[in-house]
Design an enzyme around this catalytic site. Structure first.
Site, mmCIF file in Angstrom:
data_model
loop_
_atom_site.group_PDB
_atom_site.id
_atom_site.type_symbol
_atom_site.label_atom_id
_atom_site.label_comp_id
_atom_site.label_asym_id
_atom_site.label_seq_id
_atom_site.Cartn_x
_atom_site.Cartn_y
_atom_site.Cartn_z
ATOM 1 N N ASP A 345 -42.602 144.092 87.502
ATOM 2 C CA ASP A 345 -41.594 145.126 87.712
ATOM 3 C C ASP A 345 -41.102 145.135 89.155
ATOM 4 O O ASP A 345 -41.767 144.658 90.064
ATOM 5 C CB ASP A 345 -42.166 146.500 87.359
ATOM 6 C CG ASP A 345 -43.346 146.875 88.255
ATOM 7 O OD1 ASP A 345 -44.171 145.985 88.543
ATOM 8 O OD2 ASP A 345 -43.437 148.050 88.663
ATOM 9 N N GLU A 346 -39.925 145.673 89.353
ATOM 10 C CA GLU A 346 -39.369 145.965 90.687
ATOM 11 C C GLU A 346 -39.477 144.779 91.651
ATOM 12 O O GLU A 346 -39.748 144.946 92.840
ATOM 13 C CB GLU A 346 -40.052 147.210 91.273
ATOM 14 C CG GLU A 346 -39.787 148.452 90.430
ATOM 15 C CD GLU A 346 -40.558 149.673 90.884
ATOM 16 O OE1 GLU A 346 -40.021 150.790 90.775
ATOM 17 O OE2 GLU A 346 -41.715 149.524 91.337
ATOM 18 N N ALA A 347 -39.225 143.589 91.129
ATOM 19 C CA ALA A 347 -39.249 142.383 91.970
ATOM 20 C C ALA A 347 -37.868 142.196 92.608
ATOM 21 O O ALA A 347 -37.225 141.147 92.456
ATOM 22 C CB ALA A 347 -39.655 141.173 91.138
#
Length: 540
Positions: A345-347
């Site tokens: 996530d949230e890369a």
């Protein structure tokens, strides 16, 4: 490792308080309770059972009650362990001896029995029959006996959870409960990276989860603020990367023996540990520990803030995959369960093409070490491996395109775990006045947390793709067990009910009454829960 004050083990349970009738002879004297009080109505528990047929006389625990285990069918050692667990819950508060005996032909007392041929009960289902002469708990597998024991606990008065002798009496209403879970995956996540929690604190949460028939403990073991598991191949991950936390505290990490103890304890409560190493973002603690993992070869400083999306492993570097292989190999060897969570996530600092290339290389590493991939739903922006599970944490306001991407993956065979942040994230504030937690997903009161249907939640995703639900608890603002209590309770029971109970039982008006009756049980367990005005709480 960081040391923090420990908490007494909570074998805990959260529901109904009904002081129930008929005095019993206790091993340690206690004042008599109100004679003639009715027991808790059968099935008025959380999660709601699949089938309840009330009727007949209640059973009352007395000094003559024995916990009988039938060692002649199935796993006798596991059956005995469940009996010992039940005795450990009941003895302190009832003052009764409650011996655990290997007797299946005798009558009366509480009988725990396995029936391997009863396929309708599945792996976790059970049947509880209660009457004047005793209680019989039947399951096909030991996990089902353990789930049934939680139902038995909740049918008893709330005071049964206390650790000192209480007045009683101890009655279970007459009738039959037949119960099986709606979903096989019913999880709770604890973030031990933003703030570190000790082994004893994790065990306390495991015990609380057990009452709600939760069967997966997802541990978020790495993030920008801290790396929490010892990896022999890369020792600085824990000793340096784990040396701080949000706000600059001392952090901490689990040795391999610590982690094994958490896994063992969870297994004794029939919970499977799902470890998470968040990749390729949320990796500042790793990047700070080893300069070679950075594209420029320069290690950043340790991070104690709460921003996200700024860190990334260096996707083109071969050493990145040596690192990932070593970490997954060592963690898989410590983890007997099926799943290994790789985050995803949230890369935001990883270009999309690099993200896809990274996931294409990392997912086969997970398979190489015998585990099934779980990833946050951004994994569907790459190509999920066959059999992988995507954990959806979107909001009502998540874009239609993102929802459609996840739904398309589900139609192509990717299983879904549903954890919508504006429903199931336990760290979201209840209201604007909540002191702990965050509010980026909005305020999540108790009704909002409960009142949704996993099967119909994500447009375009087939109901058959939904493998279950999970309630994540992120800890940017939480640093001790009392904080966990305040944010998890009373929302956790509702999410657990969504995972266990049939869709036909889902009704806020009846649920809030069952939840209200848990207030005294929370009190008995020492849980300082949020007194939501949406719930008509029972007096302790």
């Amino acid at each position: 490792m960081r040391q923090r004050r420990t908490f007494p083990r909570v074998l805990g349970a959260l529901l109904i308080a009904a002081a129930a009738g008929l005095s019993c002879v206790a091993a340690a004297p206690a004042p008599a309770g109100p004679a003639g009080a009715d027991p808790r109505p059968l099935g008025q528990i959380v999660p709601a059972p699949a089938s309840v047929t009330p009727g007949g006389h209640p059973y009352a625990l007395t000094a003559a009650t024995r916990i009988r285990v039938d060692g002649h069918a199935g796993d006798s050692r596991a059956t005995r362990a469940v009996g010992d667990y039940l005795a450990g819950v009941l003895r302190p508060s009832t003052g009764l001896p409650l011996p655990v005996v290997d007797e299946h032909r005798a009558r009366g007392g509480i009988l725990l029995r396995l029936s391997p041929g009863d396929r309708a009960l599945g792996d976790e289902g059970y049947r509880l029959r209660s009457g004047r002469d005793g209680i019989t708990l039947t399951a096909r597998r030991p996990a089902g006996l353990f789930r049934g024991v939680q139902t038995l606990r909740q049918q008893l008065p709330a005071a049964v959870e206390r650790r000192t002798v209480q007045p009683g009496p101890w009655k279970v209403a007459g009738g039959t409960i037949t119960d099986t879970p709606r979903y096989a995956y019913r999880g709770a996540m604890l973030d031990v990276s933003r703030h570190f929690f000790t082994v004893d604190e994790v065990k306390r949460y495991i015990d609380q989860l057990a009452l709600y028939k939760v069967n997966k403990l997802h541990l978020h073991l790495s993030d920008d603020q801290g790396w929490r598991i010892a990896i022999d191949s890369w020792p600085r991950l824990a000793t340096y990367g784990g040396s701080t936390e949000v706000g600059g505290g001392p952090g901490g990490h689990y040795t391999k023996d610590d982690y094994k103890e958490i896994v063992r304890y969870a297994a004794s409560r029939y919970q499977e540990v799902v470890p998470e190493i968040d990749l390729p973002g949320h990796t500042n603690a790793a990047l700070a520990s080893y300069a070679e993992l950075n594209c420029d070869g320069v290690a950043p400083p340790l991070y104690t803030g709460t921003e996200v999306g700024f860190s990334s492993l260096c996707v083109p570097k071969p050493v990145t995959y040596d690192f990932v292989d070593d970490v997954i190999r060592e963690l898989a060897a410590l983890t007997p369960g099926k799943y290994l969570h790789i985050g995803g996530d949230e890369a935001h600092s990883t270009p999309h093409e690099d993200y896809v290339a990274f996931m294409d290389k990392v997912q086969p590493i997970v398979a190489k070490y015998g585990k099934t991939v779980v990833g946050w739903h951004q994994l569907t922006g790459a190509t999920p491996a066959k059999g992988a599970l995507a954990q959806y944490w979107g909001l009502d306001r998540t874009s239609d395109a993102e929802k459609a991407q996840v739904a398309a993956a589900a139609r192509n065979g990717t299983g879904l775990i549903l954890s919508p942040a504006d429903r199931a994230y336990l760290d979201m504030k209840y209201t604007k006045d909540t002191k702990l937690g965050l509010a980026w997903a909005g305020y999540v009161e108790v009704r909002r947390s409960y009142d949704w249907d996993p099967a119909a939640y994500l447009p375009g995703a087939p109901a058959t793709a939904v493998q279950g639900v999970e309630a994540p608890l992120w800890t940017e603002t939480l640093s001790e067990s009392a904080h966990i209590d305040q944010m998890a309770f009373p929302r956790l029971p509702g999410v657990a009910e969504l995972g266990w109970s049939p869709a036909a039982t889902h009704d806020w008006e009846t649920y809030k009454v069952r939840l209200a009756a848990q207030g005294p049980r929370f009190e008995a367990l020492g849980i300082d829960y949020y007194r939501s005005p949406q719930v008509p709480w029972d007096a302790p």
